[in-house]
Design a protein around this motif. Structure first.
Motif, short mmCIF file in Angstrom:
data_model
loop_
_atom_site.label_atom_id
_atom_site.label_comp_id
_atom_site.label_asym_id
_atom_site.label_seq_id
_atom_site.Cartn_x
_atom_site.Cartn_y
_atom_site.Cartn_z
N ARG A 101 0.79 -1.23 0.00
CA ARG A 101 0.00 0.00 0.00
C ARG A 101 0.83 1.29 0.00
O ARG A 101 0.27 2.36 -0.19
N ASP A 102 2.12 1.23 0.21
CA ASP A 102 2.94 2.42 0.41
C ASP A 102 2.91 3.34 -0.82
O ASP A 102 3.42 2.98 -1.89
N PRO A 103 2.33 4.54 -0.74
CA PRO A 103 2.23 5.42 -1.91
C PRO A 103 3.57 5.94 -2.38
O PRO A 103 3.70 6.39 -3.53
N ARG A 104 4.59 5.87 -1.54
CA ARG A 104 5.92 6.36 -1.94
C ARG A 104 6.54 5.52 -3.03
O ARG A 104 7.47 5.96 -3.72
N ILE A 105 6.05 4.31 -3.21
CA ILE A 105 6.61 3.41 -4.23
C ILE A 105 6.47 4.02 -5.62
O ILE A 105 7.36 3.87 -6.47
N THR A 106 5.38 4.73 -5.88
CA THR A 106 5.17 5.31 -7.20
C THR A 106 6.29 6.28 -7.56
O THR A 106 6.71 6.36 -8.73
N ASP A 107 6.82 6.99 -6.59
CA ASP A 107 7.89 7.94 -6.85
C ASP A 107 9.17 7.25 -7.31
O ASP A 107 10.03 7.87 -7.94
#
Length: 337
Positions: free
Chosen positions: A322-328
């Motif tokens: 779920r970690d949204p930072r992965i997209t970066d």
């Protein structure tokens, strides 16, 4: 087949969209690829997604040949630009004006069409000013070579900046194409709310998590013969990281009773699950055999009761990413060539 608006635009697309990411031009023969496209058309799919980088431009050629003779106005054809293609020279990558202008012409030639319905930035380009990229996209739209603009794997902040520039330039940035599935939900916290606010839809890839959510991969057992994980031409590399997660594979097997209660296959459950998200306009499916298309298309129009969605969450538990930072971290910080 049901249809949904793409973002806040008037364009409707089939909620099951056919994509030829790692099959056409590489993993399957051209006649099989053509048969899969025919199966998609027969099933009511009108929307087809590809990219210039897939099989180093060959996938676009295969799709163009497979769609030849179809009424162009009845189709929605999407492609993308960013990754290195051709000889992979120093300007054969990224979102510079030079690369975008040269790439759209190459894509149209290979696809055998005068325009694409959606032209997408395949990643965010840190090496090119966003103003340059969006101006080039605006010129592509104004020249009639694309109707709408989209992106793939951009963060919420990048979406907001790109959307603002698109509005200033008078063009429509209407879509985001991220990875999304029951087990990969990194877009839910930031990308989806931002997109909903801006009038951007998701066209999600890997809804069956590279095949893991079909349940065919059993914990502690070798990959089935003929599966993506057994493919040596790229499939095994793509799915390898997921197959090493024994707990995930065990929990996926626990989803079988849910699928059975809903009278769905495991693949249909996975595809139907992503379509429950109101911000999702379409689920991208691929196929190496025509019968796979028919199976996945049956997920169109399925409504999963709220109690079943809760049960799925409970079954998968902490295996969900779920970690949204992965997209970066998805877009390269430096040029690839």
């Amino acid at each position: 087949m049901r249809f949904r608006h793409l973002g806040r635009s008037g364009l409707k697309i089939s909620e099951i969209t056919y994509g030829n990411w790692i099959t056409h031009g590489s993993q399957v023969e051209n006649d099989t690829a053509a048969a899969c496209v025919r199966a998609a058309l027969d099933a009511g799919i009108t929307t087809f997604d590809t990219a210039d980088v897939y099989a180093n431009t060959k996938a676009e050629e295969v799709l163009g040949d497979a769609l030849a003779g179809e009424r162009r106005e009845s189709l929605e054809i999407f492609t993308k630009v960013y990754f290195p293609t051709g000889p992979k020279g120093h300007n054969d990558t990224g979102l510079s004006r030079k690369h975008i202008m040269e790439s759209i012409n190459g894509s149209l030639r290979r696809l055998g069409t005068d325009y694409v319905d959606l032209y997408q930035a395949h990643r965010f380009d840190y090496a090119t000013p966003l103003e340059e990229t969006m101006q080039a996209f605006a010129d592509v739209v104004r020249s009639g070579k694309a109707h709408y603009i989209g992106v793939s794997e951009w963060t919420a902040e990048q979406l907001r900046s790109g959307h603002a520039l698109a509005r200033e330039l008078g063009i429509s940035l209407v879509s985001s194409q991220p990875q999304y599935s029951m087990v990969w939900r990194v877009i839910e916290e930031e990308v989806v709310p931002t997109s909903a606010e801006l009038g951007i839809s998701q066209i999600v890839f890997s809804p069956v998590a590279q095949g893991v959510l079909t349940g065919k991969y059993l914990p502690g057992q070798p990959a089935p013969e003929g599966s993506r994980a057994a493919d040596t031409q790229g499939g095994a590399t793509m799915i390898g990281g997921l197959l090493g997660k024994e707990e995930l594979l065990r929990r996926v097997q626990d989803l079988r009773p849910v699928a059975e209660e809903l009278n769905l296959t495991m693949a249909q459950l996975a595809v139907a699950w992503v379509l429950q998200n109101d911000n999702v306009a379409a689920a991208l499916i691929g196929a190496s055999r025509p019968e796979q298309v028919a199976e996945n298309v049956a997920a169109s129009g399925v409504e999963i009761p709220e109690e079943m969605l809760t049960r799925i969450d409970q079954i998968l538990g902490e295996t969900v990413v779920r970690d949204p930072r992965i997209t970066d971290d998805v877009s390269p910080k430096e040029r690839l060539c």
